[in-house]
Design a protein around this motif. Structure first.
Motif, mmCIF file in Angstrom:
data_model
loop_
_atom_site.group_PDB
_atom_site.id
_atom_site.type_symbol
_atom_site.label_atom_id
_atom_site.label_comp_id
_atom_site.label_asym_id
_atom_site.label_seq_id
_atom_site.Cartn_x
_atom_site.Cartn_y
_atom_site.Cartn_z
ATOM 1 N N GLN A 222 0.831 -1.202 0.000
ATOM 2 C CA GLN A 222 0.000 0.000 0.000
ATOM 3 C C GLN A 222 0.866 1.253 0.000
ATOM 4 O O GLN A 222 0.561 2.235 -0.687
ATOM 5 N N TYR A 223 1.962 1.214 0.754
ATOM 6 C CA TYR A 223 2.839 2.381 0.828
ATOM 7 C C TYR A 223 3.472 2.685 -0.527
ATOM 8 O O TYR A 223 3.578 3.844 -0.934
ATOM 9 N N ARG A 225 2.259 1.846 -3.466
ATOM 10 C CA ARG A 225 1.197 2.275 -4.374
ATOM 11 C C ARG A 225 0.742 3.712 -4.093
ATOM 12 O O ARG A 225 0.530 4.507 -5.009
ATOM 13 N N ASP A 226 0.592 4.038 -2.805
ATOM 14 C CA ASP A 226 0.060 5.360 -2.438
ATOM 15 C C ASP A 226 0.622 5.763 -1.081
ATOM 16 O O ASP A 226 -0.006 5.544 -0.047
ATOM 17 N N PRO A 227 1.821 6.349 -1.051
ATOM 18 C CA PRO A 227 2.468 6.660 0.232
ATOM 19 C C PRO A 227 1.620 7.523 1.158
ATOM 20 O O PRO A 227 1.603 7.301 2.369
ATOM 21 N N SER A 229 -1.474 7.530 1.607
ATOM 22 C CA SER A 229 -2.580 6.818 2.245
ATOM 23 C C SER A 229 -2.154 6.179 3.556
ATOM 24 O O SER A 229 -2.989 5.798 4.372
ATOM 25 N N GLY A 240 3.512 7.865 -5.735
ATOM 26 C CA GLY A 240 2.920 6.542 -5.742
ATOM 27 C C GLY A 240 3.181 5.851 -7.069
ATOM 28 O O GLY A 240 3.376 6.505 -8.097
#
Length: 266
Positions: A222-223, A225-227, A229, A240
Motif C-alpha cells: 500500500q505504501y 502504491r500510495d504513500p 494513504s 505513488g
C-alpha cells in the motif's frame, strides 16, 4: 520608504539569469546556458499532452536530447542529476532513438518561467527531460527527470555499485533478478541501498533496516502504491506507483529483491 519600494521594483524588473547545463560525456565538460539552447538551430515548440511532472498538458521550447549527446553510443550509460540530489540512471539507447518515443530537453525561458510544481515549490526547470509518444517505448515516469543540472556518462550501475547486486548464485529466472532491474528504474533515482548509489534524496533502503523488515507485507504494498494513504504529511515527496507504472507482477519482483537484499547487508 519610497527608495526601498523603488529598489524592489528595480530588482524584480531585472531579467533573470540564464541557467547552465553541464554535460560530462567522457571528453571533458561541455556547458550550455538556457539562452543558447532556446536559440539552438534544432529547438522547436513542443506540446506534451500528458506531462509527468505537471500532470496536465504543457507547452515547451525543447531540443532533441540526442543532438546534445555528441559521442554517446547506444550501449553507454548516462545519469541526469537534479538540483535537489535526484539522480536518474538512464541507458543511452532510448535517449538517442528518433522514435517512436523521443527524448527532448525542455528549456525554461528565464523571462517566461514555468509554473510551480506545487504551491510554494519551484518549477520543473531549468531543464526537464520530456518525451513524445512515451507509451510507444514503455517510458516510465522516472525517465522524466526535472530540475536537471547535469547529464554525465558513467559506468553501468552494476559496475559502479556491486553492493546492489543480488547473489550471483541466484538462477536467472529468480524474481529478485527482475526486481533488481526494476529497483534501478524506479527507486535508485531517490534511494541508496547498502550505502551504494548517487542519490541524496531519500533514505537508504537496507541500512540500518530494510522496509521488508518493519512493514507488514500488505502495508508495504500500500505504501508503494500510495504513500500518502499510509503516512500523510505536506512535505512528503515520494510518488505513488500505480499499476500502469508498476504491475502487480513487477511489484512482486521488486519486493523479492528487497527481501533478498535484507540478507545481504555489509
Amino acid at each position: 520608504m519610497r527608495r526601498c519600494l523603488a529598489l524592489l521594483v528595480l530588482m524584480f524588473s531585472l531579467p533573470l539569469h540564464a541557467a547552465q547545463l553541464n554535460l560530462e560525456l567522457g571528453d571533458g565538460t561541455h556547458r550550455w546556458d538556457s539562452a543558447e539552447l532556446l536559440s539552438h538551430p534544432q529547438a522547436r515548440n513542443l506540446d506534451i499532452a500528458q506531462d509527468v511532472a505537471y500532470k496536465r498538458a504543457m507547452h515547451y521550447r525543447a531540443v532533441p536530447l540526442a543532438v546534445l549527446l555528441e559521442g554517446i553510443q547506444p550501449a553507454d550509460h548516462l545519469q541526469a542529476v537534479a538540483l535537489d540530489g535526484f539522480a536518474a540512471e538512464m541507458p543511452a539507447a532510448p535517449l538517442l532513438q528518433q522514435g517512436p518515443a523521443r527524448a527532448w530537453l525542455a528549456i525554461e525561458d528565464p523571462t517566461q518561467p514555468w509554473p510551480a510544481l506545487t504551491p510554494g515549490k519551484p518549477s520543473a526547470g531549468p531543464f526537464y527531460l520530456v518525451w513524445t509518444d512515451p507509451q510507444a517505448s514503455g517510458i516510465r515516469p522516472e525517465q522524466w527527470p526535472f530540475q536537471i543540472a547535469m547529464i554525465r556518462k558513467l559506468e553501468s550501475v552494476e559496475q559502479r555499485f556491486p553492493a546492489l547486486l543480488p547473489d550471483a548464485k541466484l538462477p536467472s529466472s529468480d524474481p529478485a533478478r527482475q526486481g533488481f532491474a526494476l529497483f534501478q528504474q524506479n527507486c535508485l533515482a531517490c534511494h541508496r541501498l547498502n550505502g551504494a548509489g548517487d542519490a541524496q534524496f531519500g533514505p537508504d533502503l537496507n541500512l540500518p533496516h530494510n522496509p521488508t523488515e518493519y512493514f507488514q507485507p500488505e502495508f508495504l504494498r500500500q505504501y508503494i502504491r500510495d504513500p500518502q494513504s499510509l503516512r500523510h504529511w505536506p512535505q512528503a515527496k515520494m510518488p505513488g506507483f500505480a499499476q500502469s507504472v508498476l504491475s502487480e507482477q513487477e511489484l512482486d519482483a521488486l519486493l523479492a529483491y528487497l527481501r533478498h537484499m535484507a540478507k545481504r547487508k555489509p
